[in-house]
Design an enzyme around this catalytic site. Structure first.
Site, PDB file in Angstrom:
ATOM      1  CG  ASP A   6     -60.925 -43.222  66.130  1.00 25.81           C
ATOM      2  OD1 ASP A   6     -59.808 -43.213  65.901  1.00 25.81           O
ATOM      3  OD2 ASP A   6     -61.606 -42.238  65.604  1.00 25.81           O
ATOM      4  CG  HIS A 240     -54.435 -36.796  60.711  1.00 25.57           C
ATOM      5  ND1 HIS A 240     -54.114 -35.624  60.600  1.00 25.57           N
ATOM      6  CD2 HIS A 240     -55.224 -37.036  59.654  1.00 25.57           C
ATOM      7  CE1 HIS A 240     -54.758 -34.938  59.847  1.00 25.57           C
ATOM      8  NE2 HIS A 240     -55.223 -35.625  59.185  1.00 25.57           N
TER       9      HIS A 240
END
Length: 315
Positions: A6, A240
């Site tokens: 995303d 992340h």
């Protein structure tokens, strides 16, 4: 490898990592909603790929919305990733088009074709993976490696006290994935919050005197500045999504425990929590490896080498 993203700032780093690693043949990037709308995420992915001369990697769009509700971008996503998703840095617009094939169909076809040789890394909501499982579970069970960035087992969440952002975007999809018996490696906040980047490292990118190095430094410095405001105790920005790519390539970066995981989907204080599934506590088969510790120094060393080599290759 297929990346399911995303495309926010850390997704951009994940794309760069996958392009940079010589072990990886990146056969496609699949976008969804999350940090930004699916359409804009796909164009961000195209532009990042083109910046690294990876113009042969197609980009697909999967789901625009979670399985059970409509997507709405939340204010914190614009704060963390910028209005455009990549730190409000303008990249050269790709001249390529987004693939007309649905991204979930592409994932299923690749799973069936490549089987154990395919690695899928999901760094956004789990909606595309859940949809692929619904479409053809047998094909998805053939995949050799599915690694996700998501969840929080031993630490608090980052959008609520119990929920991590990618899981919180679509808990129903995440629960369907975790309880499907398909083997998953969960790279969650337990390890990503320990894996940090500072402006000392992004300065090294600038020192390459390449446009790609400068642009990525601009993008990530935006992220670092936000982290300084929101999470000053960390001392840098968390890696992340690129950590999930690193673990998919080299699982020895992390220590894991084997568990059966579920996601709380009731709309209460525990919404979107990732936790052990008590109904499967005595099941001898476990399908999730949860990363709980990370060799952050070794990972950062490899991460930096991959990025510096990539920037030099774009000269």
């Amino acid at each position: 490898m297929i990346l399911d993203v995303d495309t926010g700032i850390d997704d951009a780093m994940a794309i760069a990592y996958a392009v940079a690693d010589p072990k990886i043949e990146l056969i496609g990037v699949l976008s969804s909603f999350g940090n930004i709308e699916a359409d804009r995420a796909s164009h961000n992915a195209l532009n990042v790929l083109d910046m690294f001369n990876a113009t042969d990697v197609p980009v697909f769009i999967g789901n625009h919305n979670p399985l059970d509700h409509q997507y709405q971008r939340i204010d914190i996503n614009a704060q963390i990733h910028g209005e455009n998703g990549i730190g409000d840095v303008e990249l050269k617009a790709s001249e390529r088009d987004i693939s007309e094939q649905n991204g979930v169909d592409f994932m299923v076809e690749a799973a069936d074709r490549y089987g154990k040789d395919l690695t899928i890394v999901a760094t956004g909501p789990m909606t595309n993976i859940a949809s692929a499982i619904q479409k053809d579970k047998d094909a998805m069970k053939k995949v050799g490696n599915i690694t996700i960035m998501g969840g929080a087992l031993t630490v608090p969440g980052n959008v609520t006290p119990v929920a991590e952002a990618n899981i919180e975007q679509d808990p129903v999809a995440a629960n369907e994935m975790f309880t499907s018996d398909i083997n998953i490696t969960m790279v969650g906040l337990d390890v990503t919050l320990r894996t940090l980047l500072t402006k000392k490292e992004t300065q090294q990118w600038r020192d390459t005197k390449t446009e790609a190095g400068e642009k990525m430094a601009d993008i990530v410095d935006f992220y670092i500045d936000v982290y300084d405001d929101i999470y000053p105790e960390l001392g840098g920005c968390s890696l992340h999504d690129p950590l999930a790519v690193g673990v998919a390539i080299d699982p020895s970066f992390v220590q894991t425990i084997d568990m059966n995981i579920m996601v709380t989907t009731e709309h209460d204080a525990y919404y979107a929590r990732t936790i052990g599934d008590k109904e499967r506590l005595n099941d001898p088969h476990t399908n999730v490896k949860v990363a709980v510790n990370v060799d952050k120094e070794r990972y950062l060393k490899v991460f930096m080498k991959r990025f510096l080599d990539l920037f030099q290759a774009t000269k």
